[in-house]
Design a protein around this motif. Structure first.
Motif, mmCIF file in Angstrom:
data_model
loop_
_atom_site.group_PDB
_atom_site.id
_atom_site.type_symbol
_atom_site.label_atom_id
_atom_site.label_comp_id
_atom_site.label_asym_id
_atom_site.label_seq_id
_atom_site.Cartn_x
_atom_site.Cartn_y
_atom_site.Cartn_z
ATOM 1 N N GLN A 126 0.826 -1.207 0.000
ATOM 2 C CA GLN A 126 0.000 0.000 0.000
ATOM 3 C C GLN A 126 0.860 1.257 0.000
ATOM 4 N N GLN A 127 1.945 1.205 0.768
ATOM 5 C CA GLN A 127 2.838 2.367 0.818
ATOM 6 C C GLN A 127 3.456 2.640 -0.545
ATOM 7 N N LYS A 128 3.843 1.544 -1.209
ATOM 8 C CA LYS A 128 4.403 1.708 -2.551
ATOM 9 C C LYS A 128 3.352 2.271 -3.510
ATOM 10 N N GLN A 129 2.096 1.761 -3.369
ATOM 11 C CA GLN A 129 1.019 2.247 -4.212
ATOM 12 C C GLN A 129 0.736 3.718 -3.942
ATOM 13 N N ILE A 130 0.708 4.070 -2.629
ATOM 14 C CA ILE A 130 0.483 5.470 -2.249
ATOM 15 C C ILE A 130 1.602 6.348 -2.773
ATOM 16 N N GLN A 131 2.845 5.858 -2.623
ATOM 17 C CA GLN A 131 3.986 6.617 -3.121
ATOM 18 C C GLN A 131 3.885 6.819 -4.635
ATOM 19 N N LYS A 132 3.435 5.748 -5.309
ATOM 20 C CA LYS A 132 3.257 5.840 -6.755
ATOM 21 C C LYS A 132 2.197 6.875 -7.112
ATOM 22 N N GLU A 133 1.060 6.828 -6.339
ATOM 23 C CA GLU A 133 -0.013 7.788 -6.591
ATOM 24 C C GLU A 133 0.428 9.210 -6.266
ATOM 25 N N VAL A 134 1.207 9.339 -5.172
ATOM 26 C CA VAL A 134 1.715 10.668 -4.801
ATOM 27 C C VAL A 134 2.617 11.214 -5.896
ATOM 28 N N ASN A 135 3.504 10.352 -6.397
ATOM 29 C CA ASN A 135 4.390 10.793 -7.476
ATOM 30 C C ASN A 135 3.601 11.159 -8.725
ATOM 31 N N HIS A 136 2.570 10.316 -9.006
ATOM 32 C CA HIS A 136 1.721 10.601 -10.173
ATOM 33 C C HIS A 136 0.968 11.913 -9.979
ATOM 34 N N SER A 137 0.439 12.092 -8.760
ATOM 35 C CA SER A 137 -0.294 13.328 -8.464
ATOM 36 C C SER A 137 0.631 14.537 -8.549
ATOM 37 N N GLN A 138 1.848 14.353 -8.062
ATOM 38 C CA GLN A 138 2.813 15.449 -8.123
ATOM 39 C C GLN A 138 3.129 15.824 -9.567
ATOM 40 N N GLU A 139 3.251 14.779 -10.405
ATOM 41 C CA GLU A 139 3.492 15.042 -11.829
ATOM 42 C C GLU A 139 2.315 15.790 -12.452
ATOM 43 N N LEU A 140 1.082 15.318 -12.100
ATOM 44 C CA LEU A 140 -0.104 15.991 -12.637
ATOM 45 C C LEU A 140 -0.191 17.433 -12.149
ATOM 46 N N ILE A 141 0.137 17.622 -10.868
ATOM 47 C CA ILE A 141 0.102 18.982 -10.306
ATOM 48 C C ILE A 141 1.087 19.878 -11.015
ATOM 49 N N GLU A 142 2.289 19.341 -11.223
ATOM 50 C CA GLU A 142 3.326 20.153 -11.887
ATOM 51 C C GLU A 142 2.956 20.432 -13.342
ATOM 52 N N LYS A 143 2.275 19.452 -13.979
ATOM 53 C CA LYS A 143 1.907 19.636 -15.385
ATOM 54 C C LYS A 143 0.683 20.534 -15.556
ATOM 55 N N ASP A 144 -0.239 20.465 -14.575
ATOM 56 C CA ASP A 144 -1.510 21.177 -14.736
ATOM 57 C C ASP A 144 -1.922 21.854 -13.427
ATOM 58 N N LEU A 145 -1.177 22.853 -13.028
ATOM 59 C CA LEU A 145 -1.500 23.584 -11.798
ATOM 60 C C LEU A 145 -2.830 24.317 -11.932
ATOM 61 N N ASP A 146 -3.072 24.856 -13.128
ATOM 62 C CA ASP A 146 -4.332 25.578 -13.339
ATOM 63 C C ASP A 146 -5.530 24.641 -13.210
ATOM 64 N N GLY A 147 -5.395 23.435 -13.765
ATOM 65 C CA GLY A 147 -6.485 22.465 -13.673
ATOM 66 C C GLY A 147 -6.761 22.058 -12.236
#
Length: 363
Positions: A126-147
């Motif tokens: 679960q921690q690995k999955q959460i870390q993966k989601e956090v990294n994915h979310s961070q990428e999305l945030i960095e790519k689409d801050l306005d969204g």
């Protein structure tokens, strides 16, 4: 032994009957002597026998005592062995019970450890999955801050509208946050519901809430609310106040939306409502805003709509500035492309209005 001696004596006596008196006397003496000896021996034998019997009795007593002692010792040993056996049996049972508890405890600890290991593995996954989601979310945030910002705003708007539907008068506290946000079209039904609750002329407490909800509607959903059969009339009543409270960019945005909405449906059927809007513009501080008139003309889309709009404004004595500004644009675009007498007549009326000086209003 006595029998033997008696026999001897009898033999001697029989012999003495055949001897002389002297011999008999001698023999008698011998017999007496022998008898005496025999008696002595007999007494000795009796004494010996008595001693032997006594010794035997003593020996038997000792044997009995030894037997009793041995029996007592045996019983004591047997009792001790029996007690020891019972003791060992009890301790065997105790140790058996303890062993069962120890085995059960060890088994419990083993299951607990296995459960903890399984949970640890699951938590690690679960921690690995959460870390993966956090990294994915961070990428999305960095790519689409306005969204992301828009999504967060949308969630906040949803909560505020839910609160206002329960208590419309709370709009006095939530007006500014709602006015400062870009609100999605999907929230229009909620705004309309709140507007209907705020429209309560008999209750003065709702007067401010009614004004503020209509201002928000005209700011975020100008075309939907202005032409709405349920709330549009109430909005048009306070339209001059709404226009005075808006910024130039908001007026330009509202005008563009109104014209597009009417053109895409039926500008002819909505012409009177549009006329009232532009009459209100002419009486506001935005009467000389060229951008407003240019936006209204451009967004008519078709030639037919542009002529219908100009014809509607020519019928009003108030929309002088509109006719002046949009009339020029109409002449420039269609003066050489007149198809029928009605269009020619509209162009002539525009020319006539253009000869008159436009009214000047302070912005």
């Amino acid at each position: 032994m006595k029998t033997h001696n008696l026999i001897i004596l009898l033999l001697l006596s029989s012999i003495s009957f055949g001897q002389s008196p002297r011999q008999t006397s001698v023999l008698s003496k011998k017999i007496d002597s022998l008898s005496s000896v025999t008696n002595n021996q007999s007494n000795s034998l009796l004494e010996i026998k008595s001693e032997l019997k006594k010794s035997k009795n003593d020996f038997n007593e000792k044997i009995d005592f030894q037997n009793q002692t041995l029996s007592f010792s045996t019983n004591s040993v047997s009792t001790s062995l029996s007690g020891l056996s019972n003791y060992l049996t009890v301790w065997g049972i105790v140790f058996g019970i303890i062993a069962i508890f120890i085995a059960a405890y060890i088994s419990y600890i083993q299951r607990k450890v296995e459960s903890i290991l399984a949970e640890s593995k699951e938590l690690l996954i679960q921690q690995k999955q959460i870390q993966k989601e956090v990294n994915h979310s961070q990428e999305l945030i960095e790519k689409d801050l306005d969204g992301l910002y828009k999504k967060l705003q949308d969630v906040e708007v949803t909560h505020m509208l839910k609160r206002l539907k329960a208590n419309p008068q709370d709009l006095v506290n939530l007006f500014s946050p709602l006015a400062s946000k870009n609100i999605d079209r999907k929230h229009y039904p909620d705004f309309k519901e709140i507007a209907l609750k705020c429209h309560n002329p008999k209750n003065p407490e709702f007067e401010r809430a009614n004004y503020e909800i209509n201002l928000l509607l005209f700011q975020h959903f100008p075309s939907e609310s202005y032409f709405d059969r349920d709330i549009g009339e109430n909005m048009r009543i306070i339209l001059p106040e709404l226009l005075d409270a808006m910024f130039p960019s908001e007026i330009e945005y509202s005008t563009e939306k109104l014209i597009k909405f009417a053109s895409n449906r039926s500008l002819q059927n909505n012409s009177e409502i549009l006329k009232y809007y532009f009459e209100s513009i002419e009486n506001s501080k935005y009467a000389n805003n060229d951008t407003v008139y240019k936006a209204s003309y451009t967004n008519c889309i078709s030639k037919e709509n542009k002529f219908i709009l100009l014809k509607t404004m020519l019928d009003s004595q108030i929309t002088t500035t509109f006719v002046q500004k949009c009339g020029k644009l109409l002449l420039e675009e269609y003066q050489s492309q007149v198809n029928d007498s009605s269009e020619a007549k509209i162009l002539e009326n525009v020319k006539s209005r253009l000869r008159k000086p436009p009214s000047t209003k302070e912005p």
